[in-house]
Design an enzyme around this catalytic site. Structure first.
Site, PDB file in Angstrom:
ATOM      1  N   ARG A 262       0.837  -1.189   0.000  1.00  0.00           N
ATOM      2  CA  ARG A 262       0.000   0.000   0.000  1.00  0.00           C
ATOM      3  C   ARG A 262       0.873   1.240   0.000  1.00  0.00           C
ATOM      4  O   ARG A 262       1.865   1.321   0.726  1.00  0.00           O
ATOM      5  CB  ARG A 262      -0.936   0.014   1.215  1.00  0.00           C
ATOM      6  CG  ARG A 262      -2.006  -1.072   1.149  1.00  0.00           C
ATOM      7  CD  ARG A 262      -2.963  -1.014   2.303  1.00  0.00           C
ATOM      8  NE  ARG A 262      -3.897  -2.134   2.256  1.00  0.00           N
ATOM      9  CZ  ARG A 262      -4.755  -2.437   3.226  1.00  0.00           C
ATOM     10  NH1 ARG A 262      -4.784  -1.701   4.324  1.00  0.00           N
ATOM     11  NH2 ARG A 262      -5.559  -3.467   3.106  1.00  0.00           N
ATOM     12  N   ARG A 277       2.668   1.006  10.373  1.00  0.00           N
ATOM     13  CA  ARG A 277       2.123   1.390   9.068  1.00  0.00           C
ATOM     14  C   ARG A 277       3.240   1.317   8.034  1.00  0.00           C
ATOM     15  O   ARG A 277       4.093   2.197   7.960  1.00  0.00           O
ATOM     16  CB  ARG A 277       1.535   2.809   9.140  1.00  0.00           C
ATOM     17  CG  ARG A 277       0.689   3.190   7.932  1.00  0.00           C
ATOM     18  CD  ARG A 277       0.149   4.607   8.078  1.00  0.00           C
ATOM     19  NE  ARG A 277      -0.791   4.704   9.171  1.00  0.00           N
ATOM     20  CZ  ARG A 277      -2.100   4.445   9.077  1.00  0.00           C
ATOM     21  NH1 ARG A 277      -2.613   4.057   7.933  1.00  0.00           N
ATOM     22  NH2 ARG A 277      -2.879   4.570  10.133  1.00  0.00           N
ATOM     23  N   GLU A 349      -6.211  -0.897  15.509  1.00  0.00           N
ATOM     24  CA  GLU A 349      -6.814  -1.850  14.573  1.00  0.00           C
ATOM     25  C   GLU A 349      -5.836  -2.952  14.170  1.00  0.00           C
ATOM     26  O   GLU A 349      -4.688  -2.696  13.828  1.00  0.00           O
ATOM     27  CB  GLU A 349      -7.270  -1.119  13.308  1.00  0.00           C
ATOM     28  CG  GLU A 349      -7.877  -2.032  12.261  1.00  0.00           C
ATOM     29  CD  GLU A 349      -7.900  -1.415  10.875  1.00  0.00           C
ATOM     30  OE1 GLU A 349      -7.918  -2.190   9.904  1.00  0.00           O
ATOM     31  OE2 GLU A 349      -7.872  -0.175  10.773  1.00  0.00           O
ATOM     32  N   SER A 352     -10.090  -5.871  10.106  1.00  0.00           N
ATOM     33  CA  SER A 352     -11.388  -5.350   9.683  1.00  0.00           C
ATOM     34  C   SER A 352     -12.131  -6.489   8.997  1.00  0.00           C
ATOM     35  O   SER A 352     -11.557  -7.163   8.133  1.00  0.00           O
ATOM     36  CB  SER A 352     -11.235  -4.179   8.709  1.00  0.00           C
ATOM     37  OG  SER A 352     -10.823  -3.015   9.367  1.00  0.00           O
ATOM     38  N   ARG A 391       1.142  -6.352  12.593  1.00  0.00           N
ATOM     39  CA  ARG A 391       0.480  -5.721  13.739  1.00  0.00           C
ATOM     40  C   ARG A 391       0.275  -6.726  14.871  1.00  0.00           C
ATOM     41  O   ARG A 391       0.311  -6.354  16.052  1.00  0.00           O
ATOM     42  CB  ARG A 391      -0.840  -5.093  13.301  1.00  0.00           C
ATOM     43  CG  ARG A 391      -0.638  -3.895  12.397  1.00  0.00           C
ATOM     44  CD  ARG A 391      -1.873  -3.032  12.257  1.00  0.00           C
ATOM     45  NE  ARG A 391      -1.565  -1.811  11.522  1.00  0.00           N
ATOM     46  CZ  ARG A 391      -2.342  -0.737  11.488  1.00  0.00           C
ATOM     47  NH1 ARG A 391      -3.494  -0.725  12.156  1.00  0.00           N
ATOM     48  NH2 ARG A 391      -1.998   0.331  10.800  1.00  0.00           N
TER      49      ARG A 391
END
Length: 430
Positions: A262, A277, A349, A352, A391
């Site tokens: 990403r 990130r 987070e 999801s 994560r």
């Protein structure tokens, strides 16, 4: 993709759904374009009918030896042919504009999704575990003594730039162990089929899973046109594109462990420390393709699959349902699982889990054949992280940190680490 027929039937409801997301009403613009497109199609059909009628009359005129009528009709056919071609071209252009407009509009939120502007309006629906109380100041993952030398950001920056990391030694092994643990649990306990999927995909796959055209800047594209996947949701979901499945084949449940890429466009200045990130990361993804009547139950099932992983690892978490203003573009409903990170003193987070309804299926033309017969219907597609490996590594390291700089690791990882469940302050497994 939205069903244009539904917008025609109830434009007010469509605008109300957009308003819940904070978007402006567009039904009048959509319907005006749709009406113009349909008018061109009808005009083309009428011109085609006139062309066909004139073409049939040509033979009769020729048989009668009526040269004047023959030439008139031949001229009329030529004119109608040009008119049909022009009208068809105009209709195709309007259709492309309408399709592009619809492709840029977000999915309608489910009725039970809470209204809200941003993450502050998300609603907690579950909480598990009690965050540990340390008799020392908890550190972030990259500050823990046993981790610091094995999490090399400087070398990664030299090689690739910012937001990359070299994981070394025991920390790299723990990262790998977490991915294996996730995949094995999904396959052996959760009933998912493991898939080794590509990380390079075509435009059609990105479009079909609602990543294009609106979010191209969030992903990387190679010079020869392939896209690097932002998540294996893309190849797994698109695997049923253009298919007409038997209803008995549903649900299809898949999982894949892949690299993900990403660009993090628009996230400048956010989470720049550590590996929270990154531009390149690993994730174990879950994808389900279901009958429309089963998709809501399937989302809850997938949510429990992801939550169960954290429970096995002993990581405290909370689950929230995202409000309309924080929900992703293609989602109809999304639950976020947030793991407790002692170093940040916050829940962050880690997964999801979303249902898109038939939003992606319409873009992909993915359908199923009802058991009782009848016209094929669109499937429903769902996706969820199960889990983001990097994560999860952060959560395991921070929650297991000790005062001496070592880390106690979860029992669930014992089979993958040769039974060694301590990362020493020197960065070794013991």
């Amino acid at each position: 993709m939205h069903d244009i027929r539904a917008i025609r039937e109830n434009p007010a409801a469509f605008d109300a759904a957009l308003a819940r997301r904070g978007d402006a009403a567009v039904s009048s613009e959509v319907l005006a374009l749709d009406e113009a497109r349909r008018a061109k199609i009808q005009a083309a059909e009428e011109a085609q009918a006139a062309q066909n009628k004139a073409a049939k009359a040509i033979g009769a005129a020729k048989a009668k030896g009526d040269e004047e009528e023959f030439e008139r009709l031949r001229s009329e056919v030529a004119g109608k042919k040009a008119e049909v071609a022009a009208l068809q071209t105009e209709a195709k252009e309007l259709d492309a504009k309408l399709t592009d407009m619809l492709a840029r509009l977000p999915n309608n939120p489910a009725e039970d999704v809470p209204d809200g502007a941003d993450e502050d309006d998300n609603v907690e629906v579950n909480r598990w575990g009690t965050p540990a109380e340390f008799d020392f100041t908890a550190k972030e993952h990259f500050e823990i003594t046993g981790v610091a030398t094995a999490m090399d950001f400087e070398t990664a920056a030299k090689v690739s730039g910012s937001r990359f990391v070299f994981l070394k030694g025991a920390v790299a092994r723990i990262h790998r162990a977490l991915a294996q643990f996730m995949i094995d649990t999904h396959v052996d306990e959760n009933g998912l089929t493991e898939v080794n999927s590509p990380v390079l995909v075509r435009d059609e796959a990105m479009y079909g899973t609602d990543k294009l055209p609106k979010f191209g800047e969030d992903s990387y594209q190679t010079t020869n046109g392939w896209w690097l996947v932002p998540t294996s949701e893309v190849p797994l979901t698109y695997s049923v594109a253009e298919d007409v499945l038997d209803a008995s084949a549903l649900p299809i449940r898949m999982t894949s462990h892949t690299l993900c890429f990403r660009s993090e466009a628009g996230s400048a200045g956010r989470d720049t420390s550590g590996m929270l990130r990154q531009h390149q990361f690993e994730k174990v993804e879950m994808v389900s393709v279901t009958h429309p009547d089963e998709s809501d139950a399937e989302q809850k099932r997938m949510l429990r699959c992801a939550e169960g992983l954290l429970e096995k690892l002993g990581v405290p978490y909370r689950t929230v349902i995202l409000c309309t203003g924080d929900m992703g573009f293609g989602a109809r409903r999304t639950y976020d699982i947030e793991a407790w990170l002692p170093g940040q003193n916050a829940y962050r987070e880690i997964s999801s889990v979303s249902t898109t309804g038939d939003f992606q299926a319409r873009r992909m033309n993915a359908r199923f054949r009802p058991e009782g017969g009848g016209k094929p219907e669109f499937v429903h597609t769902l996706n969820g992280s199960g889990l983001a490996v990097g994560r999860c590594l952060i959560a395991v390291l921070e929650n297991g940190q000790q005062a001496d700089g070592s880390v106690k690791l979860p029992e669930a990882l014992a089979p993958y680490l040769g039974g060694k469940l301590t990362l020493t302050a020197e960065g070794a497994l013991a």
